[in-house]
Structure formats: C-alpha cells, structure tokens
Design an enzyme around this catalytic site. Structure first.
Site, PDB file in Angstrom:
ATOM      1  NE  ARG A  62      -9.217  21.797  67.291  1.00 28.34           N
ATOM      2  CZ  ARG A  62      -8.028  21.387  67.686  1.00 28.34           C
ATOM      3  NH1 ARG A  62      -7.092  22.251  68.018  1.00 28.34           N
ATOM      4  NH2 ARG A  62      -7.742  20.109  67.744  1.00 28.34           N
ATOM      5  CG  HIS A 174       2.700  20.180  74.275  1.00 28.64           C
ATOM      6  ND1 HIS A 174       1.493  19.640  73.894  1.00 28.64           N
ATOM      7  CD2 HIS A 174       3.651  19.287  73.881  1.00 28.64           C
ATOM      8  CE1 HIS A 174       1.711  18.470  73.293  1.00 28.64           C
ATOM      9  NE2 HIS A 174       3.020  18.243  73.264  1.00 28.64           N
ATOM     10  CG  ASP A 298      -4.791  18.258  75.229  1.00 25.96           C
ATOM     11  OD1 ASP A 298      -5.073  19.312  74.626  1.00 25.96           O
ATOM     12  OD2 ASP A 298      -3.798  17.562  74.945  1.00 25.96           O
ATOM     13  CG  HIS A 302      -8.146  16.943  64.940  1.00 21.90           C
ATOM     14  ND1 HIS A 302      -7.538  18.087  64.472  1.00 21.90           N
ATOM     15  CD2 HIS A 302      -7.441  16.579  66.040  1.00 21.90           C
ATOM     16  CE1 HIS A 302      -6.509  18.397  65.245  1.00 21.90           C
ATOM     17  NE2 HIS A 302      -6.432  17.505  66.206  1.00 21.90           N
TER      18      HIS A 302
END
Ligand code: DOR
Length: 443
Positions: A62, A174, A298, A302
């Site tokens: 992130r 993906h 993965d 959040h």
C-alpha cells in the site's frame, strides 16, 4: 560480524540435518556441526528448526498512496515476525506502478523503510507496452486480467497478445474473467449478502481467465505464473501448460470456504473469492502433487472500518503475511505435510520461479536469510498482537502449533520472540532483490 546458530535441525536442499550454521557478514559461511572459529554471537538452537527465510511473491503493502491501510515499515515488521525475509509487491498502489519512475520511487522508499528484502512488479496497462518492454529492477509484469482493488485492468485480447508477444520479463496475472464477473454482478445487484461474492466471482470466472492466460503464454512461449489459484478446475489447465507455467495458492484459499462467510462475513471477502470445501481439498492435493508449487499470501490489508462496510462496498482483501508460515507449520504438526515441502513451497520455489539468486536455500555462499522455528510452540493469533497496520487477522482466535521465533535478513537478526514478546532490530534495512529473469535469459 560472525554468528553461529548451533545444533538446529537445519533444512538443507538434500533434507534435514542436525548441524550448525555459521553466518559471516551477509552470507552463510559454513554448515558444519563442529565449526571451530571465534564468533561474535552464539545462538543455541537445540530442539529448533532452521529454515531458509520465506519469500512471499504476492503482497500489497500500500505504499505509496494508501498508507492508512498499511505501509512498508509495518508490513515488513509483520514479515520479519512471520519468518518472511523477502517479498514481491504488487503495482496497485497510488500512483500505480506502471512506469519505471514509479517503480524506482518504490525501491527508494523500501530502501529506507523495509526491514526485509524487497522487489516490486511493474503493472501492465493497455498503453504502457514500451515501459513493459524495457522495465528494469523488477521480477516481472503483473496483469490484472480481471479488475480487483484499484483501476488496473487489461482485458482486451489485442493488448494481451501484444504484452505476451513483445515483452521478455516473466508475467503473472490476476485471473478472473471481467465479462463473467460483470454479468454475475448484474444478476446479483441489490444483494447485501457477502456470500454472493463467491457467486459473482465464481468458478467459471476463474477458469475462463486462467485458460485464456495460459493459452497466451503457451502460444507466445512466455514464462507465466498464475497468481492465487482458487478452484479445482484450474489445476488441470496448469498441469497441461507445461514448463512455462507455474502457479501459486494462498492460505485463505486452502483454509477458508463459502461456509466461513457465516462466521467471518466480509473479513474473508477476497478476489479471487473463496470457493468450496472441495476446492480447498483439491488445491491442497495439487500442492502435494507438485502441480501448484508456490504458497504466497496476497497480503491485502484494509482497515477494519472499511471491511465493515455493507456488501458490496466492503473492499476485498485480508492480511496474512505474519501468519502464513505458522499456518503451514501447523499443517505439519497435523501430519498433513512435511517441513521439507513447506520450505519448497514458501522458499525454494518462489526463488526459482522469479530467478532470485542465492536465496531460498541454506547452502554455503547463499545469503543468510534465515528463519528459526519452534515446532512445538503453541500460540493463538490475536488481532491486538498483529504488526500489520490494519491490526486484524481473519484467523483471530486460532491456535497454531509451530511458530517462527527468530529471523535473519542478510545475516542481520531483525526479529526474535522472547517470552511471547516480539523484539525487532531496526538498525539495518533489507536489500533490493536481484533477478535473473527467466524471460530475459531464455529468449
Ligand atoms: O482481494 C484482493 N485484494 N485481491 C486482489 O487481487 C487485490 C487485493 C487488494 O489489493 O486489495
């Protein structure tokens, strides 16, 4: 600086051996039960297992741009605690990593913030073919053939053909078919039941996109890695793809299935979605059979507030990097696999697939990226103990047997666990990973 890790059960490429490992500077200098040399530091590892550090080839850390969810400092501490000594990070940050400048910027950030070794993928768009052709300092190209978190998507056949035909770096993708997902989403529009997520991102969506990507790779003779396989149906495609194709599975696709929505709700909302118990079993069997050879997390954090939004607004993704090795060590204690298999799936195979030199194995001359584990230690995963910035885990409350208790990155001890407390040494940062890219080498 010389460190001697004495009397561990060391997982060597040829199997386990009771021996001692001498670290000199950043390398493994000797593997010898009777090392006779003056050292600065001796670790008595009697009863412990020493493994090559885990290489996680799919994480979302992130930074830059989404640092309210996660950042390199927190995430790399989580890695160190979890026995992960190197990571490869995905391009859906802000800005997206779709230019060499953005990639270099991430490398610069990591150089001052990451406790463990790092590498960053270059993301594909429909317009950056020249960037992809000439990209440097990267393990490979990431394509979102189906969209996920963020706005990266390459779905048009012409653009995909061009990427597979004109570039030489290895490609990973993906794989969820955008057309299928959109049609399903329309069908279930209005539903607020998170379990619907697995019907929107269904088996068919995964199968179609994986088939399409493997077909492109085979026709263009291009090394290709299938990220986060979620269905039994994809296994046959991977097996039939031959040597150009490699594949990985994530702990959540092995351990969670649609029954878990009742208990965990949107915490297990992921892309690709979690599937059925049968898929869990078949994916595990594919690892044991050697069709899928890599385990990656993965790791996609959040905040808990974001995850608690009602479906479909709640974002997809869960954090896993600090628990993935322990989740697999626990499978060993259940008699489901061996420690040598776990080392293959989490260290030596990711190193091979991405051409990471001198890592993924304990051998004289290799980098001293090492993880010491206590196979008898029982600990419960607790949200409040997580190092990830989002501070939650879908495995909160789960007791596991077998945990990393110390981690070395390039010969430097970055983590140890003492009486249940985590201690980190931030005095040295990890290194930029170097790749002998298969594509560049072979073509
Ligand atoms: O569930 C997911 N979350 N899957 C992805 O592929 C992306 C990730 C994210 O970045 O949040």
């Amino acid at each position: 600086m010389k460190t001697l890790i004495k009397n561990a059960t060391v997982i060597l490429p040829g199997g386990a051996a009771e021996t001692s490992v001498l670290i000199e500077g950043s390398s493994i200098a000797a593997i010898d039960v009777a090392v006779q040399t003056a050292v600065d530091n001796v670790i008595d590892a009697t009863g412990m297992h020493l493994l090559p550090g885990v290489i996680d080839d799919q994480v979302h850390f992130r930074e830059p741009g989404l640092t309210h969810k996660e950042d390199l400092a927190h995430a790399s501490r989580a890695c160190a605690k979890g026995g992960v000594t190197s990571f490869l990070e995905m391009p859906n940050t802000l800005p997206n990593t779709v230019t060499q400048t953005a990639l270099n910027e991430k490398l610069k950030l990591a150089g001052s913030r990451s406790l463990v070794n790092y590498g960053f993928y270059i993301g594909a768009t429909t317009e950056n073919i020249e960037v992809l052709k000439h990209a440097e300092r990267t393990p490979g190209i990431k394509i979102f053939i189906g969209s996920s978190t963020g706005d990266l998507l390459v779905d048009e056949q012409d653009a995909l053909e061009k990427i597979f035909a004109d570039t030489t770096l290895p490609i990973c993708a993906h794989c969820e078919d955008e057309t299928t997902v959109r049609a399903n989403a329309e069908k279930f529009a209005g539903s607020t039941d998170v379990a619907v997520h697995s019907r929107v991102r269904d088996h068919q969506a995964a199968f179609i996109a994986t088939q399409r990507a493997i077909d492109l790779a085979v026709r263009h003779n291009h090394p290709f890695h299938v990220l986060h396989v979620s269905t039994a149906d994809e296994i046959e495609l991977i097996a039939a793809g031959g040597d150009l194709i490699s594949a990985e599975v994530c702990p959540h696709h092995l351990l969670f299935n649609i029954d878990d929505y009742k208990r965990l709700g949107s915490l297990v909302k992921m892309n690709p979605s979690i599937k059925t118990r049968l898929d869990n079993e078949k994916l595990w069997q594919a690892l044991l059979d050697g069709v899928i050879t890599v385990i990656a997390t993965d790791h996609a954090p959040h905040t808990i507030e974001e995850k608690q939004l009602p479906y479909p607004a709640c974002p997809s993704g869960l954090p896993a990097v600090e628990n993935s090795l322990a989740l697999m060590l626990d499978r060993i204690s259940q008699g489901l696999c061996t420690i040598e298999q776990v080392v293959k799936w989490m260290s030596s195979e990711p190193a091979r697939v991405w051409g990471i030199q001198n890592k993924g194995k304990i051998e004289v001359g290799c980098d001293a990226d090492l993880t010491l584990v206590d196979m008898t230690l029982k600990q419960v995963i607790l949200n409040e103990k997580q190092e990830t910035k989002c501070r939650w885990s879908p495995w909160h409350g789960t007791e596991l047997t077998g945990w990393p208790i110390a981690t070395w990155v390039m010969g430097h001890q970055v983590f140890r666990q003492l009486e249940g407390q985590s201690e980190f040494d931030h005095s040295r940062m990890g290194h930029e990973l170097r790749f002998v890219n298969r594509g560049l080498r072979d073509r």
